[in-house]
Design a protein around this motif. Structure first.
Motif, short mmCIF file in Angstrom:
data_model
loop_
_atom_site.label_atom_id
_atom_site.label_comp_id
_atom_site.label_asym_id
_atom_site.label_seq_id
_atom_site.Cartn_x
_atom_site.Cartn_y
_atom_site.Cartn_z
N ASP A 65 -3.15 4.67 0.49
CA ASP A 65 -3.70 3.56 1.91
C ASP A 65 -2.09 3.95 2.76
O ASP A 65 -0.49 4.33 2.49
CB ASP A 65 -4.19 2.91 1.57
CG ASP A 65 -3.03 1.44 1.16
OD1 ASP A 65 -1.84 1.77 0.82
OD2 ASP A 65 -3.61 0.25 0.45
N GLN A 66 -2.23 3.05 4.07
CA GLN A 66 -0.64 3.05 4.66
C GLN A 66 0.42 2.16 3.99
O GLN A 66 1.60 1.69 5.61
CB GLN A 66 -1.41 2.80 6.05
CG GLN A 66 -1.84 1.26 6.36
CD GLN A 66 -3.34 1.04 5.91
OE1 GLN A 66 -3.82 1.61 5.35
NE2 GLN A 66 -3.38 -0.17 6.98
N TYR A 67 0.45 1.44 3.22
CA TYR A 67 0.98 0.50 2.29
C TYR A 67 1.73 1.38 1.41
O TYR A 67 2.14 0.16 0.58
CB TYR A 67 0.55 -0.65 1.90
CG TYR A 67 -0.16 -1.73 3.41
CD1 TYR A 67 0.73 -1.80 4.49
CD2 TYR A 67 -1.88 -1.20 3.00
CE1 TYR A 67 0.43 -2.77 5.66
CE2 TYR A 67 -1.59 -2.34 4.69
CZ TYR A 67 -1.41 -2.90 5.19
OH TYR A 67 -1.93 -3.39 6.69
N LEU B 104 -0.29 -8.87 10.05
CA LEU B 104 -1.03 -10.21 10.86
C LEU B 104 -1.30 -10.50 11.68
O LEU B 104 -1.84 -10.60 12.35
CB LEU B 104 -1.41 -10.75 9.50
CG LEU B 104 -2.38 -11.78 9.27
CD1 LEU B 104 -3.83 -10.79 8.90
CD2 LEU B 104 -2.63 -13.06 8.22
N ASP B 105 -0.30 -11.17 12.37
CA ASP B 105 -0.18 -11.71 13.78
C ASP B 105 -0.71 -10.60 14.90
O ASP B 105 -1.25 -11.14 15.70
CB ASP B 105 1.17 -12.34 13.93
CG ASP B 105 1.31 -13.10 12.84
OD1 ASP B 105 0.58 -14.05 12.32
OD2 ASP B 105 2.90 -13.31 12.91
N ASN C 2 -11.33 -5.50 9.13
CA ASN C 2 -10.98 -5.97 8.12
C ASN C 2 -9.97 -6.19 7.87
O ASN C 2 -8.79 -5.49 9.49
CB ASN C 2 -11.38 -4.93 7.77
CG ASN C 2 -12.19 -4.99 5.82
OD1 ASN C 2 -12.16 -5.83 5.32
ND2 ASN C 2 -12.54 -4.70 4.92
N THR C 3 -9.40 -7.22 7.15
CA THR C 3 -8.21 -7.57 7.23
C THR C 3 -7.56 -6.80 5.65
O THR C 3 -8.37 -6.75 4.93
CB THR C 3 -7.16 -8.99 7.59
OG1 THR C 3 -8.00 -8.79 6.28
CG2 THR C 3 -7.85 -9.46 8.48
N PRO C 4 -6.42 -6.43 5.44
CA PRO C 4 -5.29 -5.33 4.84
C PRO C 4 -6.30 -6.20 3.57
O PRO C 4 -6.19 -7.48 3.17
CB PRO C 4 -3.34 -5.69 5.10
CG PRO C 4 -3.53 -5.30 5.88
CD PRO C 4 -5.36 -7.12 7.12
N ARG C 5 -6.08 -6.01 2.52
CA ARG C 5 -6.52 -6.79 1.14
C ARG C 5 -5.12 -7.70 0.88
O ARG C 5 -5.25 -8.75 -0.36
CB ARG C 5 -7.46 -5.84 0.11
CG ARG C 5 -7.55 -6.24 -1.61
CD ARG C 5 -8.75 -4.57 -2.06
NE ARG C 5 -8.78 -5.51 -3.24
CZ ARG C 5 -9.03 -5.16 -3.66
NH1 ARG C 5 -10.05 -3.62 -3.58
NH2 ARG C 5 -10.06 -5.30 -5.23
N GLY D 207 -10.01 -10.86 2.62
CA GLY D 207 -9.80 -9.73 0.73
C GLY D 207 -9.02 -10.76 -0.24
O GLY D 207 -8.75 -10.65 -1.30
N ASN D 208 -7.60 -11.96 0.57
CA ASN D 208 -6.99 -12.98 -0.24
C ASN D 208 -7.10 -14.25 0.50
O ASN D 208 -7.11 -14.66 2.18
CB ASN D 208 -6.25 -12.20 -0.34
CG ASN D 208 -5.01 -12.03 1.35
OD1 ASN D 208 -4.51 -12.89 1.72
ND2 ASN D 208 -5.29 -10.81 1.52
#
Length: 834
Positions: free
Chosen positions: A749-751, A614-615, A601-604, A632-633
């Motif tokens: 979350d972590q963000y 992301l890289d 999964n990548t962050p929403r 998700g985006n």
């Protein structure tokens, strides 16, 4: 040029917006608009609105910004063609399907991406540019530095909100109204549950904010107000400044547009000496406010951006109560601001809530007055008791409302277009009238009557001027009149008036001609508009695979051990701790050892300063070689689809609600996708029957209803400044209790983003056979909020149900519901959404 874009929810608001200085307006028709409960416009009224705006040089955009059901496609096609033909300047779109259809139906009609598309980074803007959009409305969560970065690195027009109500959740990502009451914000029917009272409680039900001096409207933000920071937004490169408020009254539109019109003009005229008048600040507050905030423009504001004590208009404080006289039922108020007959005030009573009074009489120094000035003591009738020192707020200013109404109630235009008129006449020839406006457009007409030699009263510049000045209810105003009268001639007044009227009509035609469009091609049948099916890439199994979405290694192991076919791992972690590379490797190794597949999964959501992460994620994921990478985006999708060698999964935040969106995204490279949780069973069955790609449905777990950059526990318990936050969210679990005592889990979350989860757990145990019959490829358990033991238990049950289908003993004996607790929901599978 900076465009000032105004909201229009009614015909009165349209006039108010244009007359008070908007460069463009946005409004909705009776269909496909995200403000379904506004009056909106019929097709005929839309055409009239376009003419009204265009005649005055104002652009008009129409909202087509709801998610689209397949059954609505034929109606949409006709609607888009109508909007094109009447000259709408652009449509504002949320659903990728609407954009894809519009590109084929009305290819020359500009597309603007709604904030409902959640475009929050440059990659998302680039995705929309590739799809043919000309403008993007950025998410309201962006800091100014991100806005500037995006503006400097795209050729698209960038639009941002500058004033009005804020959503606490990222727009386009909110399911709260939908899941609670069936009214979907994505379908234009948001019930605004964010404006209702809540209590933050711990696992035992104790109010944890009792000592935090918090109000009860914990999800209600203040109103956005940027009038004092406009120079910074202009320097950032924003093309269009958007005011929120299609549900607001025309008076609100008039006051806000007028204030920002003058502010923008001042800002552009004197870049280094920009000031906002105190009167404009007062007017903006008076017309409507929940208090004001600049939201996330300059960093996270925490509780400072929340209107937690009042979710609606609070007005402007005008003073305090000096005394209350029970016998006469009058209150004496020491005024900080002026008060007039017709105003409405509200007393914030310490005990007993609010007392509302319309001022019908008042006295100063024992004498009746119609207006009391600031710093005086005024006596007014108040039937309900108030207390000494209670604050008094003016919630309706009669004079301001009268001034606002003047913009849309007068027969003559407020903002007129200056014209120069030349009249030429000589004996034996018709009188010629030529009208030229400030933009260089011209209208001409001549009389049918040939001028004759005057016997008594020859034409003079004065007599001609009297007729030419009669521009009445037109949008034009005479600036300069030039008369060329040769000799003593006579032309009847009725002829002059008729020629003037026809010259004005021609001028109007010329002004409107610049907006004319090329006629549409006739070959626009629906069959040719939809993407064609391509099933060659995907092979379908008889029974669905079981997917479990987790954010911890031990949870992944429990799911594998209990029979999950696919582990979805990563993205947002509800423990607020980012997953390490070692944890990814450990989970991948465990899945491989047990012959299970892995979707990473990548962050929403990823703001611009988080894109470097992301890289790193992509590099790690490529090394692990999963079954697919989930996105998700649209920003992450834009970046990942360039890789080409890793299958992509489209997650439900992409709002895949119809076959057109599904097909469009699969053609971009998705090998599987999760359908919107707002779809009902019939819609799911129709989409699954397309056999386009692996179709996944959410069947179990606590679904996220809101995702927000506002963290409630951190804001009230951890310090407003996010840099000093003491991680109060980790003291949980925390739950949000509503008026009906429903408890909504709150996770971070972590963000440092807050996720509000549904109070009820989605459970579709009993419907597994129906999913199998429908041909759904994957059933997904959202397990991030579940414990290891719960994951093991629930996964095992779904494994059995998928394997045995109709033959499972609990289904055969019709006792499947006995394995559920009392607090479950079937989501929208049986009720759908409005």
């Amino acid at each position: 040029m900076i465009e000032l874009l105004a909201p229009v929810g009614s015909k009165e608001a349209l006039i108010a917006a244009v007359e008070s200085g908007a460069d463009a307006v946005y409004l909705g028709g009776k269909m496909f608009g995200a403000r379904h409960y506004a009056p909106n416009f019929t097709d005929v009224e839309l055409a009239e609105a376009v003419r009204f705006a265009h005649l005055r040089g104002v652009l008009l955009f129409v909202t087509v910004n709801t998610l689209l059901d397949d059954s609505e496609i034929p109606v949409l096609v006709d609607y888009l063609q109508h909007l094109y033909k009447i000259g709408v300047d652009a449509i504002i779109v949320q659903d990728l399907a609407v954009a894809a259809i519009a590109r084929k139906v009305v290819p020359d009609l500009p597309l603007h991406a709604s904030t409902q598309m959640t475009a929050h980074n440059l990659a998302g803007v680039e995705f929309l540019a590739a799809m043919g959009f000309s403008r993007v409305v950025l998410a309201r969560e962006l800091p100014l530095k991100d806005i500037e970065f995006i503006c400097n690195n795209t050729s698209l027009e960038i639009e941002t909100f500058i004033h009005g109500a804020l959503c606490i959740s990222y727009s386009g990502q909110c399911l709260m109204s939908s899941m609670i009451g069936g009214r979907s914000g994505n379908r234009g029917r948001c019930a605004q549950p964010c404006r209702l009272p809540y209590t933050l409680v711990d696992a035992k039900g104790n109010d944890v904010l009792g000592q935090a001096d918090a109000g009860e409207y914990l999800l209600s933000p203040k109103d956005f107000n940027t009038i004092e920071v406009l120079p910074e937004l202009i320097r950032a490169g924003v093309s269009s400044f958007k005011i929120e408020g299609r549900m607001k009254r025309a008076e609100y539109v008039a006051v806000v547009v007028d204030s920002y019109r003058r502010a923008i003009d001042r800002c552009q005229a004197s870049q280094n000496a920009y000031t906002v008048s105190e009167q404009d600040k007062k007017d903006l507050a008076q017309i409507f406010n929940r208090d004001f905030t600049t939201a996330h423009l300059f960093g996270k504001n925490g509780r400072a951006m929340m209107s937690d004590r009042r979710p609606n208009n609070r007005g402007v404080r005008i003073g305090r109560v000096l005394s209350y006289h029970h016998n006469s039922k009058t209150a004496v108020i020491k005024l900080d601001e002026a008060l007039s007959i017709g105003d409405i005030v509200e007393f914030w009573v310490k005990v007993g809530g609010r007392v509302n009074v319309t001022i019908q009489s008042m006295m100063v120094d024992g004498k009746p007055v119609t207006e009391a000035k600031a710093n005086t003591s005024v006596t007014i009738p108040v039937n309900s008791p108030v207390r000494d020192n209670d604050r008094v707020f003016k919630v309706f200013d009669a004079k301001l409302m009268d001034r606002a109404r003047a913009y849309f109630t007068k027969a003559e235009a407020v903002r007129r277009i200056p014209v120069d008129v030349t009249v030429t006449v000589s004996a034996g020839k018709p009188l010629m009238i030529s009208i030229t406006d400030a933009d260089g457009f011209t209208g001409q007409a001549e009389t049918a009557f040939l001028a004759e030699k005057a016997i008594k009263r020859p034409l003079t510049p004065e007599t001609v001027s009297k007729q030419i000045e009669r521009l009445g209810t037109t949008v034009f105003a005479l600036n300069k009149l030039t008369c060329h009268i040769q000799g003593e001639v006579m032309v009847p007044v009725s002829e002059i008036n008729d020629a003037r009227r026809r010259a004005v009509e021609q001028l109007e035609t010329e002004r409107l001609a610049r907006f004319a469009r090329v006629p549409l091609s006739q070959d626009r049948s629906i069959a040719n508009l939809l993407p064609q099916k391509d099933t060659a890439k995907f092979k379908f199994s008889r029974k669905p695979e079981l997917v479990v979405n987790v954010d911890a290694v031990d949870k992944a192991m429990a799911a594998v051990d209990s029979g999950a076919d696919i582990i979805m791992f990563g993205g947002e972690s509800f423990g607020k701790r980012p997953l390490s590379a070692d944890e990814y490797h450990e989970t991948a190794a465990y899945c491989q050892k047990h012959g299970r597949q892995l979707i990473l999964n990548t962050p929403r959501l990823l703001l611009q300063n988080q894109m470097s992460e992301l890289d790193k994620i992509i590099t790690l994921f490529k090394e692990l070689q999963p079954l697919a990478i989930s996105v998700g985006n649209i920003g992450s999708l834009h970046i990942l689809k360039k890789l080409g060698n890793i299958p992509l999964h489209g997650d439900y935040p992409l709002n895949i609600y119809n076959s057109v969106t599904a097909r469009y995204l699969t053609q971009l490279g998705l090998s599987s996708f999760t359908l919107s949780p707002e779809l009902n069973f019939v819609q799911v069955e129709e989409l699954a029957a397309d056999k386009l790609a692996a179709v996944e449905c959410l069947v179990h777990g606590y679904l996220t209803l809101m995702i927000s950059d506002y963290c409630m526990p951190g804001s009230f318990l951890g310090g407003q400044d996010i840099k000093k936050c003491n991680n109060a969210c980790l003291r949980g679990p925390f739950l949000l209790k509503d008026r009906k005592n429903e408890l909504f889990p709150v996770a971070t979350d972590q963000y440092c983003r807050m996720h509000i989860l549904n109070a009820k757990e989605l459970s579709m145990f009993s419907q597994v056979p129906r999913f199998i019959r429908a041909g759904v490829s994957r059933l997904r358990f959202e397990a991030k909020y579940s414990s290891v033991s719960e994951i093991a238990h629930i996964t095992k049950l779904y494994r059995e149900l998928i394997d045995q289908g109709e033959n499972h003993p609990l289904i055969v004996k019709d006792k499947i519901n006995t394995i559920e607790h009392d607090h479950v929901t079937r989501g929208h599978y049986f009720r759908g959404v409005l």
